[in-house]
Write a protein that holds these residues in place. Structure first.
Motif, short mmCIF file in Angstrom:
data_model
loop_
_atom_site.label_atom_id
_atom_site.label_comp_id
_atom_site.label_asym_id
_atom_site.label_seq_id
_atom_site.Cartn_x
_atom_site.Cartn_y
_atom_site.Cartn_z
N ALA A 175 0.82 -1.23 0.00
CA ALA A 175 0.00 0.00 0.00
C ALA A 175 0.84 1.27 0.00
O ALA A 175 0.43 2.30 -0.51
CB ALA A 175 -0.94 0.00 1.20
N HIS A 205 -6.85 -3.68 -0.60
CA HIS A 205 -8.05 -3.03 -1.13
C HIS A 205 -7.93 -2.76 -2.62
O HIS A 205 -8.84 -2.24 -3.23
CB HIS A 205 -8.35 -1.74 -0.36
N ASP A 206 -6.78 -3.12 -3.20
CA ASP A 206 -6.54 -2.82 -4.60
C ASP A 206 -6.96 -4.02 -5.45
O ASP A 206 -6.24 -5.00 -5.58
CB ASP A 206 -5.05 -2.50 -4.79
N ALA A 208 -7.34 -4.41 -8.69
CA ALA A 208 -6.51 -4.69 -9.87
C ALA A 208 -5.28 -5.50 -9.47
O ALA A 208 -4.91 -6.47 -10.13
CB ALA A 208 -6.10 -3.38 -10.53
N LEU A 209 -4.65 -5.11 -8.37
CA LEU A 209 -3.45 -5.79 -7.90
C LEU A 209 -3.75 -7.22 -7.48
O LEU A 209 -3.10 -8.17 -7.94
CB LEU A 209 -2.84 -5.01 -6.73
#
Lengths: 245, 288, 346
Positions: A175, A205-206, A208-209
Motif C-alpha cells: 500500500a 483493497h486494490d 486490480a493488484l
C-alpha cells in the motif's frame, strides 16, 4: 487446487474484534489450500487486517477455529506453540512500524532465526534472503531510518520468509509502495510460493493488484459481514488474466 | 549546478543553543573535576572551627569568604556539592530502577494487574512527596543513606508512568507482532525489543531527576531533617547562614546557593539535548 | 488534453531548482537537481516517482520548510493569477521567489494565502485535541480576519466547499473516517483561496474508491483559477486528474509529458517512466530491475543507466532535457511492449 491434502490455512466461523459486543468480523470462514494464493479484498475498516492477525495466530478471536495444515491452533500469540506461530509468515502494511528501529536490516532479517535458536545459520541464510529481495550488503548494515520505505519493506519480506513458512500472510504489503517496488516484491513472494508450495493470503483493497496477483480473490463485506456464516464470496481469476503474465 | 547554493534560512538558529550546551558541559565537567580532585588536595576537617576568622568577606585567601565559625565557604561548597551529587545520583538511580521495574511490569502484564499497579501509583502520588520524604528520614538517625532512601523511594512514580506508557505504545507496534510471529519468547520480546526501547527514556528520567534529588537533599537539610548539621552539605550551609544573612553578610548564603543552582541547571540543560536526541522530529524523506 | 498554452503566463515557474543536504562528514546529498517546470492556472501537474526520489523535498522547498542543513539554488517564481486575462495592476505583479523569500514573508503572506498544502496524512495534520470546527474557525479567523457570526458562517461555508458535512464539524479528528479527515484537511487548505494548491501524497493508505473521490475533489477545486501540483506515487490517481505528468527519478525530472500521451497511445518516452508504467498490475506487472541509486552517491552520468536496457556508452554523460525528456535513447516509436489496459479495472 490440490483437493487431496489438508488445506494449509483454514478459518472456520471466526468472530473477532476489539470489543466483544461489536466484533469487526462475524462468523467468517476462509480456506487456503497449500500452494494456493488467495486475495482478500475489502474496504478499510472491514476487518481484513484483524483477519490477517487471526490467521497468523496474533489475535485471539472471540469464537471460531483456525487450522494450520488441518491442525487446530493451540493458542494465540505466545500461547501458540512455536512451531505453529512460525509456520505463518507475516508482512505488514507499514514497514516503519513493523521494523524494530534499533536493529540493522541484517539483524532484522536474522531475528526469527536467532529467536528460534538457529543463529548459527543466520549469516548464510540472511545472505540468501537479501539476494532474493534485492538488498545489497551496504543496505544490510543500515538501520531502518537510513533506508526508504521500499527498501525496508524488502527487508520485512525477507524476515517473513526467513523460517520458510508454510503460509504467508501479506497485509496490505504494497500500500505504501510505488508500482515498480510493488511488482518486485510480489515477484519475490510468488517465487517463494512456487518453489516452496506455501499458501498465500494477500489482504488488500486494490482489486486490480489482487486479481492480477492471486489465483482467486474473495471479498470481505462491510462490518456487519455475512451473518449466515457462509464461505466468503469467491471470485476465481479469469483465465484470460491468468495467461497474461 | 549553476548558481551557488543558498544556505537554508534556519542555519544560524542553532548557535545560541550550541553555546548553552557547551557552557553546561563545561560547568558539569568543572564540578565533577572539583568534587573528585579537591578532597585529595585539600582535606577538610568538618569539626574544625576558627573563630578568629569568622565571617570574613571574600578575599584572596578565602575567595568565597568564611562562615560564622570561620570555615572556608569555597571548600565547604565543594564538599557540599560532593555530598549532594552522591545523594542525587544514588537517589535518582534508585528511583529509576524501581520506576522502570514497576512501569515495565505493569505495561507488559496489562489488564487487571496493570490497573491495580497504576491505581497504587496514583495513591502514592496524591501524598506530597516532600512530606513522604520527611516521614521516611524521620524514621532513621540523620545521615546520608536515610536521605537517599527518602528521595529515591518517593520519586519513582513519574518514571513508572513514563515507562509504562512507553511499553504500552511499543507493545502495540507491528514489530512486536512480527517478533511473536517469528517465534520469539516472551523473555526475548521483553529484553530485545521492549527494554531497549524504554531504556533511553528511563535514563533521561534518571538524569533529569539528579538535580531534583539534589534540591530535595538541600530542602531536607535546610529543614534540619537531612544530614547531621556539622556535615558540609549545601542545604546545611544555607540553613546555618540564615542568621548571618540578616546581619548583611551575604556570602555564606549566596555561594552555596549558586552551587546549588548553576550545576543543576547545567545538568537539566544537557538532559534537554538528550531528550531531543531520543525524540527527533520526523526526518524528511531525503534525510535518509 | 493539455490546457497549458505557452502564451499564458504560468502561476508557478520553477527553474533549475536544486536542493542539497549537507550531512555529517562533509557528504552532500543531492535531493533535488536542476528541476524546471511551469504550472498554469487551471492546470493539474502530477509529479510522480518512487519514494525517496525527492518529490517531498521539492514540496518542502516550495513551502520554505526545509531543515537547517539544506541548501537551495535556482528559482521558484510564484506569480499572482491574472484575473479575466487582463494584466494585474502594476507593482503588484512582481513575482515572488519562494526560494529567496524570508521566513516572515512565507509565514505571513504565502503559506495558506498564496500556496495551500493538502497534506500526506490528514490524521497527523489535524490537531487531535480540537474539533474540526475550532481548527477551521481558527484558520478562517487568521486568514480572513472575520469574527463572531460572520466567522461561524464562513467556517460552515469553508467546510461546505470541501464537501465536509456540517453535522460532523464538532467531531474530533479521531472520530472521522479516512475520507472525512482528508476533506477536513482539504477544507483547511482551501480557506485562504490560495491560487496554488500543493497536494503531497494526499491519497496514501486510502482505498481505491476514496483515492478516486479525493483526487476528483482536488481536481474540481482547481477550477479555472487555481493550479494544482499533485505529488504522488499512485499512477492511477495521476492518470485520473492530471493534465501533464512530470516523472522524477533520483532527484531529477526525467520526463514531462501531456497526461493523455503519457498514459495513452504513444506512452512515455523515458525508459524509466516506461518501466514504471509497465510495472502496474493492469499492465505487465514486471518490476524495473535493481533499485534507485543513493542520492548521496549519484553517478556522473544518467542515474538510471545501471537499470536501463537501452543504456550505452553515451549514458556516462548526463543527458540534457530535450523536448520534455532527459535521455540519450528515448523511445520514439509507439508502445510495442505494453498491452492495452483492460477496461474492467480502475
Amino acid at each position: 487446487m490440490t483437493g487431496t491434502a489438508l488445506p494449509a490455512l483454514e478459518l472456520d466461523s471466526v468472530t473477532a474484534g476489539y470489543q466483544r459486543r461489536a466484533p469487526v468480523l462475524r462468523d467468517v470462514s476462509l480456506t487456503v489450500a497449500a500452494g494456493e494464493s488467495v486475495g482478500l479484498l475489502g474496504p478499510s475498516g472491514c476487518g481484513k487486517s484483524t483477519l490477517a492477525k487471526v490467521a497468523a495466530l496474533l489475535h485471539r478471536p472471540y469464537a471460531g477455529t483456525v487450522r494450520l495444515g488441518g491442525e487446530p491452533a493451540g493458542g494465540w500469540r505466545h500461547r501458540a506453540p512455536r512451531a505453529q506461530r512460525t509456520a505463518v509468515g507475516v508482512v505488514f502494511q507499514q514497514p516503519r512500524l513493523a521494523a524494530d528501529p534499533r536493529l540493522t536490516l541484517a539483524a532484522l532479517i536474522a531475528e526469527p532465526l536467532r529467536a528460534t535458536g538457529r543463529g548459527a545459520q543466520a549469516t548464510e541464510r540472511v545472505a540468501q534472503l537479501a539476494q532474493a529481495v534485492g538488498l545489497g550488503d551496504d543496505l544490510l548494515a543500515r538501520r531502518p531510518h537510513e533506508v526508504s520505505d521500499g527498501q525496508l519493506q524488502r527487508a520485512c519480506v525477507a524476515r517473513a520468509l526467513a523460517l520458510r513458512p508454510r503460509v504467508l500472510v501479506c497485509d496490505e504489503m504494497t500500500a505504501m509502495l510505488d508500482a515498480s517496488t510493488t511488482a518486485a516484491l510480489v515477484a519475490v513472494v510468488e517465487d517463494y510460493r512456487q518453489r516452496s508450495g506455501a499458501a498465500l493470503l494477500a489482504v488488500g483493497h486494490d482489486r486490480a493488484l489482487l486479481e492480477r496477483w492471486c489465483d482467486r480473490t474473495v471479498a470481505l463485506g462491510a462490518v456487519a459481514g455475512p451473518r449466515d456464516g457462509t464461505e466468503l464470496r469467491s471470485v476465481p481469476r479469469a483465465p484470460a488474466d491468468r495467461s497474461a503474465g | 549546478m549553476s548558481a551557488q547554493l543558498k544556505a537554508g534560512p534556519a542555519v544560524g538558529a542553532g548557535t545560541g543553543r550550541a553555546l548553552r550546551v557547551r557552557a553546561s558541559a563545561a560547568v558539569v565537567v568543572a564540578v565533577l573535576g572539583a568534587v573528585l580532585l579537591v578532597p585529595l588536595l585539600f582535606p577538610l576537617d568538618e569539626q574544625a572551627v576558627d573563630m578568629a576568622n569568622k565571617l570574613q568577606a571574600p578575599s584572596l585567601a578565602h575567595p568565597f569568604g568564611t562562615d560564622d565559625v570561620g570555615r572556608d565557604v569555597l571548600l565547604r561548597c565543594v564538599y557540599g556539592m560532593r555530598v549532594s551529587l552522591l545523594v542525587g545520583v544514588v537517589a535518582a538511580l534508585t528511583a529509576t530502577v524501581i520506576g522502570t521495574a514497576v512501569g515495565a511490569a505493569a505495561g507488559a502484564a496489562g489488564g487487571r494487574a496493570d490497573r491495580m499497579v497504576m491505581r497504587l501509583v496514583d495513591v502514592f502520588s496524591s501524598v506530597p512527596h516532600l512530606l513522604l520524604g520527611i516521614f521516611i528520614v524521620a524514621m532513621f538517625r540523620p545521615g546520608v543513606w536515610p536521605v537517599v532512601a527518602s528521595v529515591g523511594l518517593t520519586h519513582w512514580l513519574s518514571t513508572a508512568r513514563i515507562v509504562r506508557a512507553e511499553v504500552l505504545s511499543l507493545r502495540s507496534r507491528d514489530f512486536i507482532d512480527a517478533a511473536v510471529s517469528g517465534g520469539a519468547s516472551r523473555w526475548r520480546v521483553a529484553v530485545r525489543h521492549l527494554l531497549p526501547g524504554v531504556l533511553p527514556r528511563a535514563g533521561l528520567a534518571a538524569v533529569l531527576m539528579v538535580p531534583h534529588a539534589i534540591w530535595h537533599e538541600s530542602a531536607l537539610s535546610f529543614l534540619g531533617l537531612g544530614l547531621p548539621t556539622h556535615r558540609a552539605s549545601l542545604g546545611n550551609m544555607i540553613q546555618s547562614a540564615r542568621g548571618t544573612l540578616l546581619a548583611g553578610d551575604w556570602w555564606p548564603t549566596l555561594f552555596p546557593g549558586l552551587f546549588l543552582i548553576v550545576p543543576t541547571l547545567a545538568i537539566a540543560s544537557l538532559a534537554g539535548v538528550w531528550r531531543e536526541r531520543i525524540n527527533p522530529r520526523r526526518r524528511s524523506e531525503l534525510m535518509l | 488534453m493539455s490546457r497549458k498554452s505557452d502564451t499564458v503566463r504560468p502561476l508557478l515557474r520553477v527553474r533549475e531548482l536544486s536542493v542539497r543536504f549537507g550531512m555529517r562528514g562533509g557528504r552532500d546529498i543531492a535531493a533535488v537537481s536542476d528541476v524546471s517546470f511551469d504550472l498554469a492556472a487551471g492546470e493539474c501537474l502530477a509529479l510522480v516517482g518512487e519514494s525517496g526520489c525527492g518529490k517531498s523535498v521539492l514540496v518542502s522547498a516550495l513551502l520554505g520548510l526545509l531543515p537547517a542543513n539544506a541548501r537551495t539554488s535556482g528559482s521558484a517564481l510564484l506569480h499572482r493569477p491574472t484575473h479575466d486575462g487582463g494584466p494585474g495592476p502594476a507593482g503588484q505583479d512582481e513575482p515572488l521567489d519562494l526560494l529567496a523569500a524570508d521566513e516572515a514573508t512565507l509565514a505571513r503572506t504565502v503559506r495558506g494565502r498564496r500556496v495551500g498544502l493538502v497534506p500526506q496524512s490528514p490524521a497527523a495534520h489535524l490537531t487531535p485535541v480540537r474539533t474540526v470546527r475550532s481548527q477551521l474557525a481558527e484558520t478562517v479567523r487568521e486568514l480572513k480576519g472575520l469574527r463572531g457570526k460572520e466567522l461561524a458562517e464562513a467556517t460552515r461555508a469553508a467546510a461546505g466547499r470541501a464537501a465536509f458535512p456540517a453535522d460532523h464539524l464538532d467531531r474530533y479528528p479521531h472520530q472521522l473516517s479516512g475520507g472525512l479527515a482528508q476533506r477536513a484537511a482539504t477544507a483547511l487548505a482551501l480557506v485562504g483561496d490560495a491560487p496554488l494548491l500543493l497536494a503531497d501524497e494526499p491519497t496514501t493508505g486510502l482505498d481505491r474508491d476514496l483515492v478516486e473521490r479525493t483526487v476528483d475533489e482536488l481536481r474540481a477545486h482547481t477550477g479555472e483559477a487555481r493550479g494544482l501540483l499533485l505529488i504522488t506515487h499512485d499512477l492511477a490517481a495521476a492518470e485520473r486528474i492530471a493534465d501533464r505528468v512530470a516523472v522524477m527519478y533520483a532527484g531529477r525530472v526525467v520526463e514531462v509529458a501531456a497526461a493523455g500521451d503519457f498514459f495513452g497511445g504513444p506512452g512515455p518516452r523515458h525508459p524509466y517512466a516506461r518501466g514504471l508504467l509497465a510495472a502496474l498490475p493492469e499492465r505487465d506487472f514486471t518490476p524495473i530491475p535493481g533499485m534507485p541509486p543513493e542520492l548521496g552517491r549519484l553517478p556522473d552520468g544518467c542515474a538510471f543507466a545501471s537499470r536501463c536496457t537501452r543504456a550505452s556508452a553515451a549514458c556516462a554523460r548526463l543527458p540534457a532535457p530535450d523536448g520534455g525528456v532527459a535521455c540519450h535513447h528515448p523511445v520514439t516509436t509507439g508502445r510495442p511492449a505494453c498491452r492495452h489496459r483492460e477496461g474492467s479495472t480502475v
